[in-house]
Every structure is written in structure tokens, then in C-alpha cells.
Scaffold this motif. Structure first.
Motif, PDB file in Angstrom:
ATOM      1  N   ARG A 133      73.919   1.373  54.744  1.00 49.87           N
ATOM      2  CA  ARG A 133      72.721   0.790  55.373  1.00 49.87           C
ATOM      3  C   ARG A 133      71.615   0.575  54.353  1.00 49.87           C
ATOM      4  N   ASN A 134      71.368   1.569  53.504  1.00 46.68           N
ATOM      5  CA  ASN A 134      70.293   1.447  52.527  1.00 46.68           C
ATOM      6  C   ASN A 134      70.622   0.430  51.444  1.00 46.68           C
TER       7      ASN A 134
ATOM      8  N   ASP B  45      72.527  -2.167  51.902  1.00 49.98           N
ATOM      9  CA  ASP B  45      72.406  -3.471  52.550  1.00 49.98           C
ATOM     10  C   ASP B  45      70.943  -3.897  52.625  1.00 49.98           C
ATOM     11  N   HIS B  46      70.054  -2.943  52.926  1.00 49.79           N
ATOM     12  CA  HIS B  46      68.627  -3.268  53.013  1.00 49.79           C
ATOM     13  C   HIS B  46      68.096  -3.706  51.644  1.00 49.79           C
TER      14      HIS B  46
ATOM     15  N   ARG C 186      69.367  -7.252  50.956  1.00 48.68           N
ATOM     16  CA  ARG C 186      68.726  -8.289  51.773  1.00 48.68           C
ATOM     17  C   ARG C 186      67.386  -8.719  51.186  1.00 48.68           C
TER      18      ARG C 186
ATOM     19  N   LEU D 112      61.892   1.604  55.155  1.00 48.16           N
ATOM     20  CA  LEU D 112      63.025   1.950  56.012  1.00 48.16           C
ATOM     21  C   LEU D 112      62.838   3.354  56.564  1.00 48.16           C
TER      22      LEU D 112
ATOM     23  N   ASP E  31      70.719  -1.219  62.260  1.00 46.60           N
ATOM     24  CA  ASP E  31      70.295  -2.118  61.196  1.00 46.60           C
ATOM     25  C   ASP E  31      68.894  -2.672  61.440  1.00 46.60           C
TER      26      ASP E  31
ATOM     27  N   ALA F  25      64.267  -0.952  60.053  1.00 45.35           N
ATOM     28  CA  ALA F  25      63.272  -1.202  59.012  1.00 45.35           C
ATOM     29  C   ALA F  25      61.955  -1.610  59.652  1.00 45.35           C
TER      30      ALA F  25
END
Length: 477
Positions: A287-288, A290-291, A294, A300, A473, A476
């Protein structure tokens, strides 16, 4: 009021006014007693009758009552001014200490617009080089914290004006109106109203509530805490006040270099790793990552309850942080309880930030090293056995910045990813560093014994943030 006003105002004059009103209260107290026990008592016991007697008794009664009202009004004004002097002197010392600390760190502090504060480097860098992330965070923290102190001082000033107006009543020929023993009588109704907003309170309202909470007496806090505990927690009263800044400058400036073919290959590999990490259970690492990829750069939220349940090292430093402070917290609360005459009291507490490195594989890949502290409220109430009962309501906070430090590498499955490669994604604009912050569920801990024992087990985190949480997801902000 602006920042420079707070630093330079001569509070000695206010202190002199407090001393003058204290003497006036003593003199009026003696006068009121003389009027009540002397003049009025003699008039009431006198054996006389007729029109003159009736008029004289009425005049004596009115004069005695006016003396009592004058004493009450003077005591109210003295109490308000004394409370204001204590509050403003403390805020001024805090502002001066922060100003000196910022200067020592190499920053210049100046007034901004509308009561804001600006903090900037005291010296220009060679070639106009941009400040690193750590310095940026520090400057912002000093600016925000000092502006908050200025707002607090302005709110105290406004509260004093309201209290003095109500004490005086705008009638120079009629004393005795609203009475105050401190500024609590002005602040508690406002704090209660703001607390009732709970999580619907906006940032400005949360800030005002936190400042009111700091200014209330321990007894007033205990009353507010007993009536609005959940609302206060929802409104953010346990927020972190210590510095939350990047531990280093990370990858450097964002989007300042052109990406190469190798950078695009690293980006593709990183996306594949993020997808693979999700599959093998490293959900927060995925998840982190991916953030980061992006490129939004938004803060987050961290699931601290799951962190505490999964990670032994975080539990250890949390336990240590509370143990290191619990005796001091208990002494402070018991002293406030003694001064209150045995009435319930509440004391806000916060531990210093502690750096640690995650022992759990998922959280190590997701966060690596981070900072944590504990914020809470220590409450003392009279026990049934006559002994004070001491309890700590606390929450664990964690914060860090997601970045990559050149010179390191991380093995993720069959792939070795160097931090230098990942850092370039930030500098080329293909990814973006971001802050990570979170707080756990509020827990209760009994501080009544010399050895209170271990902290309670971590709160049940539920499924939030795991692969079964379909909304994870979108965390954030």
C-alpha cells in the motif's frame, strides 16, 4: 495581537495591577465586614421607630450591601487578572523559548499577515539551493507552533475583556454583577460547546478547543472530561504536540531531473513488487509503495492498532515510554488533587518522541524506522476507601516520512531494490515522498499502584487495512 506584540509586551504592568487589586480586595473585605457586622448590626438592633428610623435602616442596609457587592466585584476582577497574568506570562515564556530555539537552529522568525508567523533561513544558501525536507518541516513546525501561541494569547486577552465587562456590569453606580473565581467560568461553556462537535469540528475549532483545554484548571478539565470524554477524543484533544518532522532530507528536491530509460524500468519493477507484496501478505508495504508510485504526496494514515498488534518493537518502546514518565505524571496529578481539596482533577500529558525500527517484516518494508510517543490524560478522583484513584487514558502515535536513503538496498522476494534507484523516482517526478501518521485507540491504564504492571493488550484492529478491507487504498488524506 501579533507575534512581536507577545514577545515585547510588558506584563509587569499587569502584574502590578494584580497586586493592586489584591490589596483592594483585602481592604474591601474589611469594609464589608465592618458594614455588615458593625453598621448594619447596630442599625438592626437599635430601639428606635418612625419615619427617620425606617429611612436610616434602608440606607444602612443599602450601604452594607453595596460594600459587599464592591468586595465581590473587586475579588472577581482580581481573580480574572491574576489568572490572565499567569496564562500570558507562561505563553510569553514559551514564545521566547521557541524563538531562541529556532534562532539556534539557524532560522529567522518574523511576523506574518493576520497574526501568522513566518520562519525562514537566517542565511541564504549558496546559489539559492533549496532547503532540505527536514529543514522545511522544522520551519513549518516553528511557524505553526508560534502562531498557535499567539492565537492562544489573543483568546486569553478576549476572555479577560468579556469577564471584566460582566464583572463590572457597565454601571459605575451599582456594583456586584457576574462573579469569577478564574477564567474557567468564561472558558468552560465555550469548551463544552466545541467538544460537543466531536469529529465534526473543523481544524480551527479543534485548535481553539485544544488551547482552551490547556488553559482550564485541573478541576474544570476533570468536569469536562467526565462529561465529554468521547467527544473530546473525537475532536482531537489527544493530538501530538512534539515535533513531527522528517528525520532527514530523504531523496532531495522533487521532479528536478529528467527520467532515463533505467528509471522507467525501476518504476515498472517497483509496481510489480507492490502488486506481489499484496499477494504474499505484505499489505501495508504494498500500500505504501503504491502510494509513493502514484506520486500524490499526500499524508497517509497509519493503522497504529495493527502496528501494535503485529510489531513487538513498537510495543516495547511504547511500554518504555509510559514507564519512563508515569511516576512524574502521577506526582503532578496527585499534587493538583491535593491543591483542589480532594476534588477530581485531570492533567494532559505527553511523552517525548522515541525513534525505533520495526521488527515485523510487513511494517519494516512499509515504514522501516519511525517515531512514536504517547499522549493522554491522567485523572484523579476520590476513591470509596478515601484514597485517590489515578488513571491514565492514553493513545499511541506513530509518524515518519516515506523516503529512500541512497546507500541502502532492500531484498523483496527475488528482487534487490536499491534505495538510490527508488530515490531517483522522486527526483525525476515518477514518484513522490509523503508523510505517514496515525494514532491508536484510546486505552485505560491504572496508575494507582507503585508498580502498575504492563500496559493493556493492543486494541483489536479489526480488518481495516488488510486485504479484506476494500477501502484501504482510500486512506490517504
Amino acid at each position: 495581537m501579533n507575534y512581536r506584540d507577545l514577545l515585547e509586551v510588558d506584563l509587569g504592568k499587569l502584574g502590578s495591577a494584580v497586586a493592586t487589586w489584591e490589596q483592594a480586595v483585602k481592604h474591601l473585605d474589611a469594609l464589608a465586614k465592618d458594614a455588615q457586622d458593625g453598621l448594619k448590626a447596630k442599625a438592626d438592633s437599635a430601639r428606635w421607630a418612625g419615619l427617620n428610623a425606617s429611612v436610616s435602616r434602608e440606607f444602612v442596609d443599602k450601604t452594607a450591601n453595596e460594600c459587599i457587592d464592591l468586595h465581590s466585584e473587586a475579588k472577581s476582577i482580581w481573580s480574572v487578572l491574576a489568572d490572565a497574568h499567569t496564562e500570558l506570562a507562561g505563553l510569553q515564556r514559551n514564545a521566547k523559548d521557541l524563538d531562541a530555539e529556532a534562532q539556534k537552529a539557524g532560522f529567522l522568525v518574523v511576523d506574518g499577515d493576520h497574526g501568522s508567523v513566518k520562519v525562514m533561513p537566517a542565511m541564504c544558501t549558496v546559489g539559492g539551493k533549496e532547503e532540505g525536507q527536514k529543514a522545511k518541516d522544522l520551519m513549518q513546525w516553528y511557524a505553526d507552533t508560534l502562531a498557535d501561541v499567539v492565537r492562544h494569547a489573543s483568546e486569553i486577552d478576549a476572555a479577560v475583556v468579556r469577564a471584566l465587562q460582566k464583572s463590572h456590569g457597565d454601571d459605575p453606580f451599582n456594583a456586584g454583577h457576574a462573579t469569577y473565581t478564574s477564567l474557567d467560568e468564561d472558558m468552560v461553556p465555550r469548551a463544552s460547546k466545541l467538544a460537543e462537535l466531536g469529529d465534526e469540528a473543523n481544524a480551527e475549532q479543534r485548535g481553539e478547543l485544544r488551547r482552551l483545554w490547556q488553559s482550564l484548571s485541573p478541576e474544570a478539565r476533570a468536569e469536562l472530561w467526565s462529561q465529554h470524554k468521547d467527544d473530546l477524543i473525537s475532536a482531537g484533544i489527544l493530538g501530538v504536540q512534539v515535533k513531527q518532522v522528517a528525520p532527514d532530507d530523504g531523496s532531495g528536491p522533487y521532479d528536478v531531473e529528467d527520467p532515463s530509460a533505467h528509471d522507467y524500468w525501476v518504476l515498472a519493477e517497483a509496481k510489480a513488487m507492490a502488486a506481489g507484496g499484496d499477494v504474499i501478505g505484505n499489505t501495508d508495504a504494498a500500500r505504501n509503495m503504491d502510494h509513493y508510485l502514484r506520486g500524490m504526496g499526500t499524508t497517509l494514515d497509519l493503522d497504529v492498532d495493527r502496528m501494535l498488534q503485529d510489531d513487538a518493537q513498537l510495543r516495547l518502546v511504547t511500554e518504555q515510554g509510559v514507564q519512563d514518565n508515569q511516576e512524574e505524571w502521577r506526582k503532578e496529578a496527585l499534587e493538583a488533587f491535593r491543591k483542589s481539596g480532594g476534588k477530581p482533577v485531570s492533567i494532559p500529558v505527553e511523552s517525548n518522541g522515541i525513534g525505533y525500527t520495526h521488527s515485523d517484516r510487513n511494517w519494516f518494508l512499509a515504514v522501516g524506522s519511525a517515531n512514536t510517543n504517547t499522549t493522554g490524560v491522567v485523572t484523579v478522583v476520590p476513591g470509596g476507601d478515601g484514597k485517590p484513584k489515578i488513571g491514565l487514558d492514553y493513545r499511541v502515535n506513530v509518524w515518519d516520512r516515506y523516503n529512500w536513503d541512497p546507500g541502502k538496498s532492500t531484498q523483496i522476494g527475488p528482487t534487490t531494490m536499491t534505495d538510490a534507484d527508488m530515490a531517483r523516482l522522486h527526483r525525476t517526478g515518477l514518484a513522490k515522498e509523503f508523510d505517514m501518521r496515525g494514532s491508536g485507540t484510546v486505552q485505560h491504564y491504572d496508575l494507582g499502584n507503585d508498580d502498575p504492571g504492563p500496559l493493556p493488550a493492543p486494541a483489536d484492529p479489526g480488518r481495516d487495512g488488510t486485504r479484506t478491507d476494500l477501502g484501504r487504498d482510500g486512506d490517504a488524506r
